[in-house]
Design an enzyme around this catalytic site. Sequence first.
Site, PDB file in Angstrom:
ATOM      1  N   LYS A 192       0.868  -1.197  -0.107  1.00 18.08           N
ATOM      2  CA  LYS A 192       0.042   0.069  -0.071  1.00 18.08           C
ATOM      3  C   LYS A 192       0.872   1.234   0.044  1.00 18.08           C
ATOM      4  CE  LYS A 192      -4.048  -1.993   2.366  1.00 18.08           C
ATOM      5  NZ  LYS A 192      -4.699  -2.174   3.586  1.00 18.08           N
ATOM      6  N   GLN A 215      -4.986  -1.377   9.751  1.00 16.53           N
ATOM      7  CA  GLN A 215      -5.176  -2.567   8.979  1.00 16.53           C
ATOM      8  C   GLN A 215      -5.600  -3.451  10.054  1.00 16.53           C
ATOM      9  OE1 GLN A 215      -3.707  -3.315   6.112  1.00 16.53           O
ATOM     10  NE2 GLN A 215      -4.653  -5.310   6.427  1.00 16.53           N
ATOM     11  N   ASP A 244     -11.400   3.512   4.113  1.00 20.81           N
ATOM     12  CA  ASP A 244     -11.625   2.256   4.301  1.00 20.81           C
ATOM     13  C   ASP A 244     -13.275   2.037   4.063  1.00 20.81           C
ATOM     14  OD1 ASP A 244      -9.950   0.023   3.862  1.00 20.81           O
ATOM     15  OD2 ASP A 244      -9.518  -0.215   6.039  1.00 20.81           O
TER      16      ASP A 244
END
Length: 297
Positions: free
Chosen positions: A55, A99, A122
């Site tokens: 990422k 995460q 997200d």
Amino acid sequence: MTIGKIIDGKAFAATLRDKVADGVAGFVEATGRKPGLAVVLVGEDPASSVYVRSKGKMTVAAGMESFEFKRPDSIGEEDLLDLIEELNQDERVDGILVQLPLPKHIDEAAVIGAIDPAKDVDGFHVVNSGLLATGQEALVPCTPLGCIMLLKDELGDLSGLEAVVVGRSNIVGKPMAQLLLAESATVTIAHSRTRDLASVVHRADIVVAAVGRAEMVKGEWIKPGATVIDVGINRIADGEDGKSRIVGDVATAEALAHVRAITPVPGGVGPMTIAVLLRNTLVAAHARAGLAKPADL
Ligand code: NDP
């Protein structure tokens, strides 16, 4: 026998990343600063570490600022919440991604709930899931948004099509169903308690499999001409040389004889997730700067 098309998610994702990079250049010109994405990684899980590293690389490749925060497994919830609050206040940060999964002693919902919804790239915050569910502008979870992009590219108008989503997680299944509904598909959500899954799947013009069970959806379940999006990532032992390989939730080889088109695993949905994360970060940066997002994103 006709064979269905393999949807090239890798190529689609590369094109999307190029569009994001163009959009980033425009943003820098307009504001004099780069969009920034902060990724928080708790613990040493090897798969998560690889994912976070990739990422970071792609964020920089798109011309954005990447901030990485690694914390040990032993971090307390309060300290993690303090970090989130710092990032909420940091003007250089447009997107915050924590995460998952987090260690058991930390309440995931509390951590996600602490992220400023305007930076929730997200799309897991209840404000964003509520906005999505009520048909309003939202930051949408990356994987299902990537799936809908692939579907629209393949099928154009989804209106009136019968769609079956197998899986009802907050991360994939539920937002996927909302996105399909927003496109005026007729949506069924199937899950582990669904009776006769084969016949439910057989109704569908669009099948989205997000279960986490290797090759569970069989070829003969698929209605001829249906389009199949396989979200699953399952590592299985390969008998021959003892190595493992990655397969999806759909028995792809069998399904190819039935489908109009299908995403492969790997190389289908997987590459879309990070590309959409970059897209969401750029969209969040535009919104925070009071600018309209680029039209092609
Ligand atoms: P979850 O484990 O959170 O959810 C799985 C869902 O599948 C649940 O709703 C469960 O039903 C349902 N399910 C389980 N067994 C069956 C069954 N036998 N029949 C029908 N439904 C069943 O998984 P996620 O949604 O997080 O992920 C799904 C898959 O997608 C995984 O393989 C994951 O690795 C992959 N994934 C891939 C991404 C990518 O970038 N390509 C990103 C995110 C996920 P119930 O609710 O009743 O338990």
